[in-house]
Design an enzyme around this catalytic site. Structure first.
Site, mmCIF file in Angstrom:
data_model
loop_
_atom_site.group_PDB
_atom_site.id
_atom_site.type_symbol
_atom_site.label_atom_id
_atom_site.label_comp_id
_atom_site.label_asym_id
_atom_site.label_seq_id
_atom_site.Cartn_x
_atom_site.Cartn_y
_atom_site.Cartn_z
ATOM 1 N N GLU A 17 0.832 -1.202 0.000
ATOM 2 C CA GLU A 17 0.000 0.000 0.000
ATOM 3 C C GLU A 17 0.863 1.247 0.000
ATOM 4 O O GLU A 17 1.941 1.279 0.582
ATOM 5 C CB GLU A 17 -0.992 -0.007 1.162
ATOM 6 C CG GLU A 17 -0.445 0.208 2.535
ATOM 7 C CD GLU A 17 -1.579 0.195 3.583
ATOM 8 O OE1 GLU A 17 -2.391 -0.743 3.569
ATOM 9 O OE2 GLU A 17 -1.621 1.124 4.410
ATOM 10 N N THR A 48 -3.904 4.512 0.475
ATOM 11 C CA THR A 48 -4.505 4.921 1.748
ATOM 12 C C THR A 48 -5.343 6.188 1.580
ATOM 13 O O THR A 48 -5.249 6.879 0.557
ATOM 14 C CB THR A 48 -3.423 5.164 2.829
ATOM 15 O OG1 THR A 48 -2.588 6.242 2.405
ATOM 16 C CG2 THR A 48 -2.588 3.925 3.079
ATOM 17 N N HIS A 93 -8.571 3.025 -0.245
ATOM 18 C CA HIS A 93 -9.171 2.949 1.090
ATOM 19 C C HIS A 93 -10.273 4.000 1.186
ATOM 20 O O HIS A 93 -10.141 5.107 0.666
ATOM 21 C CB HIS A 93 -8.119 3.215 2.170
ATOM 22 C CG HIS A 93 -7.046 2.171 2.220
ATOM 23 N ND1 HIS A 93 -6.086 2.135 3.208
ATOM 24 C CD2 HIS A 93 -6.787 1.115 1.398
ATOM 25 C CE1 HIS A 93 -5.290 1.095 3.002
ATOM 26 N NE2 HIS A 93 -5.685 0.464 1.899
ATOM 27 N N GLY A 124 -11.043 4.873 10.339
ATOM 28 C CA GLY A 124 -10.105 5.985 10.494
ATOM 29 C C GLY A 124 -9.946 6.303 11.966
ATOM 30 O O GLY A 124 -10.709 5.817 12.811
ATOM 31 N N ASP A 125 -8.920 7.080 12.266
ATOM 32 C CA ASP A 125 -8.635 7.420 13.667
ATOM 33 C C ASP A 125 -9.354 8.700 14.072
ATOM 34 O O ASP A 125 -9.858 9.433 13.223
ATOM 35 C CB ASP A 125 -7.124 7.581 13.858
ATOM 36 C CG ASP A 125 -6.416 6.237 13.831
ATOM 37 O OD1 ASP A 125 -6.980 5.262 14.370
ATOM 38 O OD2 ASP A 125 -5.317 6.159 13.256
ATOM 39 N N ALA A 143 -16.494 1.150 10.989
ATOM 40 C CA ALA A 143 -16.262 0.566 9.667
ATOM 41 C C ALA A 143 -17.420 -0.339 9.258
ATOM 42 O O ALA A 143 -17.761 -0.451 8.083
ATOM 43 C CB ALA A 143 -14.946 -0.206 9.669
ATOM 44 N N HIS A 182 -7.390 -4.049 18.597
ATOM 45 C CA HIS A 182 -7.474 -2.601 18.335
ATOM 46 C C HIS A 182 -7.373 -1.876 19.676
ATOM 47 O O HIS A 182 -7.946 -2.322 20.678
ATOM 48 C CB HIS A 182 -8.783 -2.257 17.619
ATOM 49 C CG HIS A 182 -8.864 -0.804 17.248
ATOM 50 N ND1 HIS A 182 -9.525 0.112 18.008
ATOM 51 C CD2 HIS A 182 -8.301 -0.111 16.220
ATOM 52 C CE1 HIS A 182 -9.405 1.320 17.445
ATOM 53 N NE2 HIS A 182 -8.659 1.202 16.359
ATOM 54 N N LYS A 198 -18.295 -6.947 10.867
ATOM 55 C CA LYS A 198 -17.905 -6.350 9.566
ATOM 56 C C LYS A 198 -18.007 -7.407 8.456
ATOM 57 O O LYS A 198 -18.416 -7.107 7.340
ATOM 58 C CB LYS A 198 -16.476 -5.785 9.631
ATOM 59 C CG LYS A 198 -16.309 -4.617 10.588
ATOM 60 C CD LYS A 198 -15.013 -3.841 10.371
ATOM 61 C CE LYS A 198 -13.826 -4.414 11.066
ATOM 62 N NZ LYS A 198 -12.650 -3.521 11.069
ATOM 63 N N GLN A 209 -3.272 -5.384 10.819
ATOM 64 C CA GLN A 209 -2.295 -4.392 11.268
ATOM 65 C C GLN A 209 -0.921 -5.062 11.242
ATOM 66 O O GLN A 209 -0.825 -6.295 11.319
ATOM 67 C CB GLN A 209 -2.677 -3.941 12.698
ATOM 68 C CG GLN A 209 -1.796 -2.875 13.280
ATOM 69 C CD GLN A 209 -1.744 -1.628 12.391
ATOM 70 O OE1 GLN A 209 -1.003 -1.613 11.395
ATOM 71 N NE2 GLN A 209 -2.507 -0.608 12.726
HETATM 72 C C1 LIG Z 1 -4.512 -2.593 6.842
HETATM 73 C C2 LIG Z 1 -4.891 -1.262 7.438
HETATM 74 C C3 LIG Z 1 -5.034 -0.153 6.610
HETATM 75 C C4 LIG Z 1 -5.395 1.095 7.140
HETATM 76 N N1 LIG Z 1 -5.529 2.175 6.309
HETATM 77 C C5 LIG Z 1 -5.927 3.363 6.802
HETATM 78 C C6 LIG Z 1 -6.150 4.491 5.939
HETATM 79 O O1 LIG Z 1 -5.968 4.420 4.728
HETATM 80 N N2 LIG Z 1 -6.555 5.653 6.506
HETATM 81 C C7 LIG Z 1 -6.757 5.772 7.857
HETATM 82 O O2 LIG Z 1 -7.135 6.856 8.308
HETATM 83 N N3 LIG Z 1 -6.566 4.732 8.694
HETATM 84 C C8 LIG Z 1 -6.162 3.538 8.202
HETATM 85 N N4 LIG Z 1 -5.983 2.476 9.049
HETATM 86 C C9 LIG Z 1 -6.136 2.676 10.504
HETATM 87 C C10 LIG Z 1 -7.578 2.524 11.002
HETATM 88 O O3 LIG Z 1 -8.400 3.510 10.417
HETATM 89 C C11 LIG Z 1 -7.560 2.671 12.521
HETATM 90 O O4 LIG Z 1 -6.910 1.580 13.108
HETATM 91 C C12 LIG Z 1 -8.900 2.958 13.185
HETATM 92 O O5 LIG Z 1 -8.648 3.342 14.533
HETATM 93 C C13 LIG Z 1 -9.855 1.785 13.221
HETATM 94 O O6 LIG Z 1 -10.346 1.509 11.979
HETATM 95 P P1 LIG Z 1 -11.232 0.174 11.727
HETATM 96 O O7 LIG Z 1 -11.666 0.229 10.344
HETATM 97 O O8 LIG Z 1 -10.505 -1.009 12.207
HETATM 98 O O9 LIG Z 1 -12.461 0.526 12.708
HETATM 99 P P2 LIG Z 1 -13.646 -0.327 13.302
HETATM 100 O O10 LIG Z 1 -13.730 -1.680 12.721
HETATM 101 O O11 LIG Z 1 -14.847 0.528 13.231
HETATM 102 O O12 LIG Z 1 -13.204 -0.506 14.822
HETATM 103 C C14 LIG Z 1 -12.744 0.600 15.588
HETATM 104 C C15 LIG Z 1 -12.921 0.276 17.072
HETATM 105 O O13 LIG Z 1 -14.294 0.324 17.420
HETATM 106 C C16 LIG Z 1 -14.712 -0.912 17.960
HETATM 107 N N5 LIG Z 1 -16.094 -1.093 17.520
HETATM 108 C C17 LIG Z 1 -16.545 -1.436 16.307
HETATM 109 N N6 LIG Z 1 -17.888 -1.484 16.293
HETATM 110 C C18 LIG Z 1 -18.280 -1.134 17.523
HETATM 111 C C19 LIG Z 1 -19.571 -0.994 18.168
HETATM 112 N N7 LIG Z 1 -20.702 -1.220 17.515
HETATM 113 N N8 LIG Z 1 -19.590 -0.625 19.469
HETATM 114 C C20 LIG Z 1 -18.467 -0.385 20.157
HETATM 115 N N9 LIG Z 1 -17.234 -0.504 19.617
HETATM 116 C C21 LIG Z 1 -17.157 -0.876 18.330
HETATM 117 C C22 LIG Z 1 -13.727 -1.940 17.433
HETATM 118 O O14 LIG Z 1 -13.644 -3.092 18.232
HETATM 119 C C23 LIG Z 1 -12.447 -1.116 17.461
HETATM 120 O O15 LIG Z 1 -11.918 -1.060 18.761
HETATM 121 C C24 LIG Z 1 -5.612 1.224 8.555
HETATM 122 C C25 LIG Z 1 -5.463 0.095 9.384
HETATM 123 C C26 LIG Z 1 -5.108 -1.130 8.839
HETATM 124 C C27 LIG Z 1 -4.940 -2.329 9.755
#
Ligand SMILES: Cc1cc2nc3c(=O)[nH]c(=O)nc-3n(C[C@H](O)[C@H](O)[C@H](O)COP(=O)(O)OP(=O)(O)OC[C@H]3O[C@@H](n4cnc5c(N)ncnc54)[C@H](O)[C@@H]3O)c2cc1C
Length: 317
Positions: A17, A48, A93, A124-125, A143, A182, A198, A209
């Site tokens: 990526e 990304t 992404h 996203g963060d 997500a 996470h 998801k 990760q």
């Molecule tokens: C391969 C990879 C590529 C990435 N690329 C990017 C990028 O291009 N841009 C970027 O900004 N970031 C990127 N990230 C980072 C990612 O956006 C962060 O790690 C972010 O904090 C979490 O994203 P997620 O999609 O895993 O979130 P989610 O799957 O939504 O999870 C986030 C947190 O919320 C919790 N959660 C989910 N659903 C619920 C619910 N219903 N109730 C309570 N808690 C819940 C999960 O357990 C987790 O702790 C990437 C990460 C990886 C591993």
């Protein structure tokens, strides 16, 4: 071609990526990275996505106004440029942070126009300075909600309610997974439940990760199976390359560096030595993962020139 179809062909694929160039730069800024890795036949390239940042700008009367700065726009444009210039599949992404569902739908339509069928759906963060992730007004909180929107679009159920005769999309959706959990999850069991949600919402594969101890990945795959996650799980690989990685990777990505690796980094006197150590460590990791039959090895370039990744791939494949 859809990523899921690529993953179902034999042998471990090579993917990586890249980070879009800064606003105002050109594609030349990332073409060096791409062209360094292209000779090793990547099955697809991820691009990304980055939310806008807000900065405080001082007004003449001493008050401050929040100004939105988008430093790395254009994930869709960059992905399309790579697809057509290099004739390689791309996976842009799509993130929730900073985007409304309506804006996301527009981005998805742009991808459809461009013939791009793959996306990695992420939350996203939190914004810089924010304690917790806050969804955009009219946007998604996780997500899973984003996956649901894309999966609905695949079924002809659009966010824009009055679309007449719109073409149903056919996106292959990937999501992120965390072998070391996470950082916001209270425990692994909860994190896996959310990961399963998801998949149930329509995601077809997982990219992990980064991790530096393969045992973490193998355990994660086992744990995923136990909760009924049976999609391909692609390991994410980042070769360490700087002395500073010893502290900044755990800080930024919430992952552990094994003691043996940390001790070896501490012995290095220069970044060049750390880089060589990182290449050697990643080669050993990748050889073991490949021997175990993982679907692909996915490399995070994080804006580097990726010459170290080329060395790894050359040795492993
Ligand atoms: C391969 C990879 C590529 C990435 N690329 C990017 C990028 O291009 N841009 C970027 O900004 N970031 C990127 N990230 C980072 C990612 O956006 C962060 O790690 C972010 O904090 C979490 O994203 P997620 O999609 O895993 O979130 P989610 O799957 O939504 O999870 C986030 C947190 O919320 C919790 N959660 C989910 N659903 C619920 C619910 N219903 N109730 C309570 N808690 C819940 C999960 O357990 C987790 O702790 C990437 C990460 C990886 C591993």
């Amino acid at each position: 071609m859809k990523v899921i179809d690529i993953l179902h062909t034999p042998n471990t694929k090579f993917t990586f990526e890249i980070v879009p160039p800064l606003k105002g730069s050109t594609m030349d800024d990332i073409s060096q990275t791409i062209e360094t890795l292209l000779p090793y036949n990547p099955s697809y390239i991820n691009v990304t996505s980055h939310r806008a940042e807000t900065v405080l700008v001082e007004n003449v009367n001493g008050t401050y106004t929040k100004k939105i700065v988008r430093k790395r726009p254009g994930t869709v444009g960059v992905a399309a440029s790579i697809k057509f210039k290099y004739d390689v599949e791309v996976v842009p992404h799509i993130i929730c942070g900073g985007f409304s569902a309506a804006e996301t739908e527009d981005a998805l339509f742009d991808l459809q126009f461009l013939g791009i069928q793959n996306v990695l759906a992420l939350r996203g963060d939190a914004e810089k300075g924010e304690r917790a992730f806050t969804p955009e007004s009219g946007g998604h909180a996780s997500a899973k909600e984003l996956v649901e929107q894309i999966a609905k679009m695949n079924r002809g159920d659009f966010y824009t309610p009055d679309l007449k005769n719109a073409n149903t999309s056919d996106f292959c959706i990937g999501v992120a997974g965390y072998p070391e959990k996470h950082c916001e999850s209270p425990n692994m069991e909860t994190d896996l439940r959310h990961l399963k949600n998801k998949i149930d919402a329509g995601a077809e594969y997982i990219v992990t990760q980064m991790f530096f101890d393969n045992k973490r990945y193998f355990q994660f795959v086992e744990d995923c199976k136990k909760v009924g996650i049976n999609v391909p799980i692609i390991p994410g690989i980042k070769p360490i390359s700087l002395m500073a990685n010893l502290n900044n990777l755990p800080q930024i990505f919430h992952i552990d560096l094994p003691s043996e690796l940390a001790r070896e980094v501490e012995k290095c006197k220069t970044n060049a030595e750390v880089r060589d150590l990182g290449v050697e460590w990643a080669i050993q990791q990748c050889k073991e993962l490949k021997a175990a039959g993982v679907p692909a090895l996915h490399f995070f370039t994080l804006g580097s020139t990726a010459k170290n990744i080329a060395e790894i791939v050359k040795t492993v494949y």
